[in-house]
Design a protein around this motif. Sequence first.
Motif, PDB file in Angstrom:
ATOM      1  N   CYS A 335       0.849  -1.199   0.000  1.00  0.00           N
ATOM      2  CA  CYS A 335       0.000   0.000   0.000  1.00  0.00           C
ATOM      3  C   CYS A 335       0.877   1.238   0.000  1.00  0.00           C
ATOM      4  O   CYS A 335       2.090   1.164   0.230  1.00  0.00           O
ATOM      5  CB  CYS A 335      -0.931   0.006   1.211  1.00  0.00           C
ATOM      6  SG  CYS A 335      -0.137   0.405   2.789  1.00  0.00           S
ATOM      7  N   LYS A 336       0.268   2.405  -0.261  1.00  0.00           N
ATOM      8  CA  LYS A 336       0.967   3.674  -0.208  1.00  0.00           C
ATOM      9  C   LYS A 336       1.194   4.077   1.254  1.00  0.00           C
ATOM     10  O   LYS A 336       0.383   3.778   2.121  1.00  0.00           O
ATOM     11  CB  LYS A 336       0.148   4.757  -0.916  1.00  0.00           C
ATOM     12  CG  LYS A 336      -0.050   4.508  -2.413  1.00  0.00           C
ATOM     13  CD  LYS A 336      -0.907   5.605  -3.019  1.00  0.00           C
ATOM     14  CE  LYS A 336      -1.131   5.363  -4.508  1.00  0.00           C
ATOM     15  NZ  LYS A 336      -1.997   6.412  -5.117  1.00  0.00           N
ATOM     16  N   THR A 337       2.284   4.813   1.486  1.00  0.00           N
ATOM     17  CA  THR A 337       2.614   5.214   2.849  1.00  0.00           C
ATOM     18  C   THR A 337       1.518   6.067   3.476  1.00  0.00           C
ATOM     19  O   THR A 337       1.184   5.902   4.656  1.00  0.00           O
ATOM     20  CB  THR A 337       3.946   5.991   2.866  1.00  0.00           C
ATOM     21  OG1 THR A 337       4.979   5.144   2.364  1.00  0.00           O
ATOM     22  CG2 THR A 337       4.309   6.425   4.279  1.00  0.00           C
TER      23      THR A 337
END
Length: 407
Positions: A335-337
């Motif tokens: 996932c994105k940060t």
Amino acid sequence: MDDEITAYPEDDLEAWAVVLGSWCAMLSSMGLLNTLAILQAWISENELPDVPESTIGWILSIYGFCLYFFGAQTGPIFDAHNAQFLVVPGSVGIVASIFFFSFSTELYQYLLSFGVLGGISASLLFNPSIAAIGHWFYKRRALATGIACTAGGIGGIIFPIIIIYAAPRIGFGWAVRIIGFIYAASGLAACCLLRKRLPPNKKGGASIDLKALSEIKFATTTLAIFLIEFAFFIPYTYISSYAIYVGLDTQRAYLLNALLNAGAVPGRALPGYVADRLRTFNTMCVTALTCTAMILAIWLTASSTEASVVAFAPLFGFWSGAAISLTPVCVGQVCKTEDYGKRSGTAFFIASFAALAGIPIAGAILQADDSSYSRLIIFAGSLYGAAVVAFIIARGVSAGWGLGILF
């Protein structure tokens, strides 16, 4: 994104101060979770001797359930607000739960004080402590998370020793209150040190992200975490009761809990160091496979010799440590940060049902098997084996099926 957001200040003192703050929050949220074996054995033998073990298991499983279940909201709230928005009430709540727990005498009081209030408060500490590290670290995220997660193992060494030696002298209630004072100090430190780096992501909203399960990478990773959390709590909960069953004296059986966590301390930090080089999913596959082999090869046959029982505890503690320190990092890899809090909360929201069911189901298997532990151990080993398969599939769909792929 500008350089301030894309650059991770991994070498800054401020970043490692956040790791220390996460460690303090983990001590409060995970310390007694790693003391389940002695709590299960002590409560069943001394506090509620007429209550079946499977029923007592609900006290402990509800704590684990609430810890993960309420991550469904604490993760997104962390994304949208400052860390102290969660950490301050979590620290106050966990101390209150310990003191209420110390005065409990009835089953429902244990359930409400430790299981419900303690679990919810622990969730307010656990999820921000994991997500905050993701804001400060990328290349060494697994190592930093592993170091923070050693707090649970340290608590799992110190707290059983406090209960073992203080409870017979000053009573179980005061032994638990000593732990409460330690929680107060660690909570204060967490409130001061734990902080975010990225700006609030209020567009993401404060709700779970079940739609993310439509992404095959996230869905398979969540399944793997669900299975390993299902399996993880069974040995941690029943190792002391098992030792009493095979003939160890009570004090030595209780000390096995501390011995297990002595193995878990390096077992949470070292896999993080390895995972930063061989990558997280590869490390999880190896550690879960090793746990499967140890449960079925050592624990299942350990009743024949006392040495086997004693040897199993630190070995399993070491190899199972990755189930705590690396599973959040696995979520971060898919996932994105800026969505880390929400995705981590969603994954552990689903895993909460495994934590809720695992201990009572294991207790029911134990009762159905006339208090013989063979089926319980086979059950735990089978769950670990299923987790291995799930991690292999998650790795394959995320990065490819080649053995040499670093992911």
